[in-house]
Design an enzyme around this catalytic site. Sequence first.
Site: not given
Length: 212
Positions: A44, A89, A91, A137
Site C-alpha cells: 500500500h 493514512y 483512507n 480508497n
Amino acid sequence: MSTQLENLFAKLRGRAPGTPPSGPVSFLAVGLGNPGREYEGTRHNAGFLALDCLADDLGVKVDRLKFKSLCGEAMVGGQRVLLMKPSTYMNNSGQAVTEAMRFYKLTPQQLVVLCDDVTQDVGRIRIRRKGSDGGHNGLKNIIYLTGSDAFARVRIGVGKKPHPDYDLADWVLGKFPKDQFSTLDEVFERAAQAALLIIQGKIDEAMNRYSS
C-alpha cells in the site's frame, strides 16, 4: 555527487545549481501510503516509495511538515512543484491534498497522484489522465473531497491477491517479498519519470513510454 553532475541535474530541473525553488507552487505530486514504521515496505506504500524516487531524481528531501504531509519542493521545467506524502493514512488522503490545493488555488489538472494497484502484476504501470477510483480508497477520498476525478494518476502494480478469498487489507498491508526488490526499484524509477513528464504537460508521452 560531483559538481558537474549537480549542474547537469539542476539544468534538467530548470534552475541554476544551488538556487531554491521560486514563484508560486503550480503543481502537486502526491505519493499515497500510510505513515509509520509498521507500514514501511508494504504494498500500500508503493506511492510513497515512488515519490521518494522522484525526490531523489530531483535532488530534494521530502521532510517538511505541511498540509498534514511530509513535503518538499523542486523546480521542474520552470514550474515550482510541491511533493507530498500525506500523513493522514490512506483512507483520508484527500484531506491533505485538498488543503494544499485550496492554499495554492490549484485545479485537479495540476495534480498527479502515485499509488499502488492490486489489479496489476508487479512491474506494470497504468497511467490515466482521469477516471474512477478503481476500488482504491486513497483515490476514492481524493475524488470525494475535491469533487473531481479529472487528475492524473500513476498506478503501480503490486501484484494480485494469491486467491479470491484472501483478505484485501492483509494483502495491501503485507510487505513486498525480497525477490521482488530489483523489479520494484525499476518500476518506482519508471513511475517517477512518468510523473516528471506529466508535470511538464506530457501525459501522452508518459502513457506511451511507461504504461504497460
